[in-house]
Design a protein around this motif. Sequence first.
Motif, PDB file in Angstrom:
ATOM      1  N   ALA A  22      48.553  36.705  54.077  1.00 53.94           N
ATOM      2  CA  ALA A  22      47.510  37.718  53.859  1.00 53.94           C
ATOM      3  C   ALA A  22      47.984  38.778  52.869  1.00 53.94           C
ATOM      4  O   ALA A  22      47.223  39.187  51.975  1.00 53.94           O
ATOM      5  N   ARG A  23      49.238  39.223  52.995  1.00 50.48           N
ATOM      6  CA  ARG A  23      49.779  40.215  52.054  1.00 50.48           C
ATOM      7  C   ARG A  23      49.851  39.645  50.640  1.00 50.48           C
ATOM      8  O   ARG A  23      49.538  40.331  49.664  1.00 50.48           O
ATOM      9  N   THR A  24      50.236  38.387  50.539  1.00 52.47           N
ATOM     10  CA  THR A  24      50.333  37.731  49.237  1.00 52.47           C
ATOM     11  C   THR A  24      48.952  37.622  48.594  1.00 52.47           C
ATOM     12  O   THR A  24      48.783  37.924  47.406  1.00 52.47           O
ATOM     13  N   ASP A  25      47.964  37.205  49.371  1.00 52.89           N
ATOM     14  CA  ASP A  25      46.589  37.114  48.851  1.00 52.89           C
ATOM     15  C   ASP A  25      46.091  38.482  48.380  1.00 52.89           C
ATOM     16  O   ASP A  25      45.455  38.591  47.327  1.00 52.89           O
ATOM     17  N   GLU A  26      46.398  39.520  49.159  1.00 51.39           N
ATOM     18  CA  GLU A  26      45.968  40.870  48.805  1.00 51.39           C
ATOM     19  C   GLU A  26      46.618  41.324  47.498  1.00 51.39           C
ATOM     20  O   GLU A  26      45.946  41.851  46.613  1.00 51.39           O
ATOM     21  N   ARG A  27      47.908  41.098  47.373  1.00 48.98           N
ATOM     22  CA  ARG A  27      48.630  41.496  46.146  1.00 48.98           C
ATOM     23  C   ARG A  27      48.106  40.712  44.936  1.00 48.98           C
ATOM     24  O   ARG A  27      47.932  41.285  43.857  1.00 48.98           O
ATOM     25  N   MET A  28      47.826  39.422  45.128  1.00 49.55           N
ATOM     26  CA  MET A  28      47.276  38.623  44.035  1.00 49.55           C
ATOM     27  C   MET A  28      45.906  39.134  43.622  1.00 49.55           C
ATOM     28  O   MET A  28      45.591  39.178  42.427  1.00 49.55           O
ATOM     29  N   SER A  29      45.101  39.538  44.570  1.00 48.72           N
ATOM     30  CA  SER A  29      43.776  40.093  44.262  1.00 48.72           C
ATOM     31  C   SER A  29      43.895  41.368  43.439  1.00 48.72           C
ATOM     32  O   SER A  29      43.127  41.588  42.502  1.00 48.72           O
ATOM     33  N   LEU A  31      46.390  42.189  41.436  1.00 53.37           N
ATOM     34  CA  LEU A  31      46.817  41.813  40.092  1.00 53.37           C
ATOM     35  C   LEU A  31      45.684  41.181  39.301  1.00 53.37           C
ATOM     36  O   LEU A  31      45.514  41.452  38.106  1.00 53.37           O
ATOM     37  N   ARG A  32      44.882  40.350  39.980  1.00 53.35           N
ATOM     38  CA  ARG A  32      43.743  39.704  39.322  1.00 53.35           C
ATOM     39  C   ARG A  32      42.753  40.772  38.841  1.00 53.35           C
ATOM     40  O   ARG A  32      42.247  40.700  37.722  1.00 53.35           O
ATOM     41  N   ALA A  33      42.502  41.772  39.690  1.00 54.98           N
ATOM     42  CA  ALA A  33      41.570  42.846  39.328  1.00 54.98           C
ATOM     43  C   ALA A  33      42.082  43.651  38.139  1.00 54.98           C
ATOM     44  O   ALA A  33      41.282  44.176  37.350  1.00 54.98           O
ATOM     45  N   ALA A  34      43.404  43.733  38.001  1.00 51.71           N
ATOM     46  CA  ALA A  34      44.006  44.470  36.893  1.00 51.71           C
ATOM     47  C   ALA A  34      44.176  43.595  35.650  1.00 51.71           C
ATOM     48  O   ALA A  34      44.718  44.044  34.637  1.00 51.71           O
ATOM     49  N   GLY A  35      43.730  42.335  35.742  1.00 52.46           N
ATOM     50  CA  GLY A  35      43.826  41.429  34.606  1.00 52.46           C
ATOM     51  C   GLY A  35      45.239  40.949  34.326  1.00 52.46           C
ATOM     52  O   GLY A  35      45.576  40.636  33.186  1.00 52.46           O
ATOM     53  N   LYS A  36      46.062  40.898  35.358  1.00 52.67           N
ATOM     54  CA  LYS A  36      47.471  40.522  35.186  1.00 52.67           C
ATOM     55  C   LYS A  36      47.782  39.152  35.777  1.00 52.67           C
ATOM     56  O   LYS A  36      48.790  38.971  36.450  1.00 52.67           O
ATOM     57  N   VAL A  37      46.938  38.182  35.492  1.00 58.91           N
ATOM     58  CA  VAL A  37      47.133  36.847  36.060  1.00 58.91           C
ATOM     59  C   VAL A  37      48.157  36.014  35.301  1.00 58.91           C
ATOM     60  O   VAL A  37      48.546  34.941  35.766  1.00 58.91           O
ATOM     61  N   LYS A  38      48.605  36.488  34.175  1.00 57.92           N
ATOM     62  CA  LYS A  38      49.598  35.736  33.399  1.00 57.92           C
ATOM     63  C   LYS A  38      51.004  36.313  33.550  1.00 57.92           C
ATOM     64  O   LYS A  38      51.924  35.878  32.872  1.00 57.92           O
ATOM     65  N   THR A  39      51.168  37.269  34.454  1.00 57.04           N
ATOM     66  CA  THR A  39      52.475  37.888  34.645  1.00 57.04           C
ATOM     67  C   THR A  39      53.372  37.009  35.499  1.00 57.04           C
ATOM     68  O   THR A  39      52.911  36.145  36.254  1.00 57.04           O
ATOM     69  N   ALA A  40      54.663  37.252  35.392  1.00 50.94           N
ATOM     70  CA  ALA A  40      55.630  36.514  36.200  1.00 50.94           C
ATOM     71  C   ALA A  40      55.415  36.798  37.683  1.00 50.94           C
ATOM     72  O   ALA A  40      55.524  35.900  38.522  1.00 50.94           O
ATOM     73  N   THR A  41      55.102  38.038  38.006  1.00 52.48           N
ATOM     74  CA  THR A  41      54.866  38.403  39.406  1.00 52.48           C
ATOM     75  C   THR A  41      53.712  37.600  39.990  1.00 52.48           C
ATOM     76  O   THR A  41      53.807  37.068  41.102  1.00 52.48           O
ATOM     77  N   TYR A  42      52.621  37.509  39.245  1.00 53.70           N
ATOM     78  CA  TYR A  42      51.463  36.761  39.728  1.00 53.70           C
ATOM     79  C   TYR A  42      51.827  35.295  39.940  1.00 53.70           C
ATOM     80  O   TYR A  42      51.465  34.702  40.947  1.00 53.70           O
ATOM     81  N   ARG A  43      52.565  34.737  39.011  1.00 56.75           N
ATOM     82  CA  ARG A  43      52.952  33.329  39.131  1.00 56.75           C
ATOM     83  C   ARG A  43      53.890  33.092  40.313  1.00 56.75           C
ATOM     84  O   ARG A  43      53.793  32.074  40.993  1.00 56.75           O
ATOM     85  N   GLN A  44      54.785  34.037  40.564  1.00 58.75           N
ATOM     86  CA  GLN A  44      55.662  33.928  41.732  1.00 58.75           C
ATOM     87  C   GLN A  44      54.852  34.005  43.021  1.00 58.75           C
ATOM     88  O   GLN A  44      55.103  33.251  43.964  1.00 58.75           O
ATOM     89  N   LEU A  45      53.899  34.924  43.049  1.00 57.58           N
ATOM     90  CA  LEU A  45      53.036  35.044  44.225  1.00 57.58           C
ATOM     91  C   LEU A  45      52.200  33.782  44.418  1.00 57.58           C
ATOM     92  O   LEU A  45      51.987  33.345  45.554  1.00 57.58           O
ATOM     93  N   PHE A  46      51.732  33.205  43.321  1.00 53.49           N
ATOM     94  CA  PHE A  46      50.950  31.976  43.395  1.00 53.49           C
ATOM     95  C   PHE A  46      51.773  30.858  44.048  1.00 53.49           C
ATOM     96  O   PHE A  46      51.294  30.159  44.932  1.00 53.49           O
ATOM     97  N   ALA A  47      53.020  30.721  43.622  1.00 48.94           N
ATOM     98  CA  ALA A  47      53.896  29.697  44.194  1.00 48.94           C
ATOM     99  C   ALA A  47      54.171  29.983  45.670  1.00 48.94           C
ATOM    100  O   ALA A  47      54.144  29.065  46.510  1.00 48.94           O
TER     101      ALA A  47
END
Length: 64
Positions: A22-29, A31-47
């Motif tokens: 749930a925390r990971t989904d929230e953090r990804m949301s 980042l997505r809202a901030a337009g940061k889906v190509k960042t390393a952090t987002y990709r780590q969270l995705f994995a």
Amino acid sequence: MDDTERLAAYDAFAADARAELARTDERMSELRAAGKVKTATYRQLFAARLTLKEIDRRLVEHGL
């Protein structure tokens, strides 16, 4: 460790994994809202989310 303690440990593990998911989904949301889906952090969270979803699927499959 007896069976009751083992079950309690598995239940605690399941709750922790689901809370982390749930925390990971929230953090990804966020980042997505901030337009940061190509960042390393987002990709780590995705994995991490993929791994946590698989853990959750297996826990559900086994009735936990």
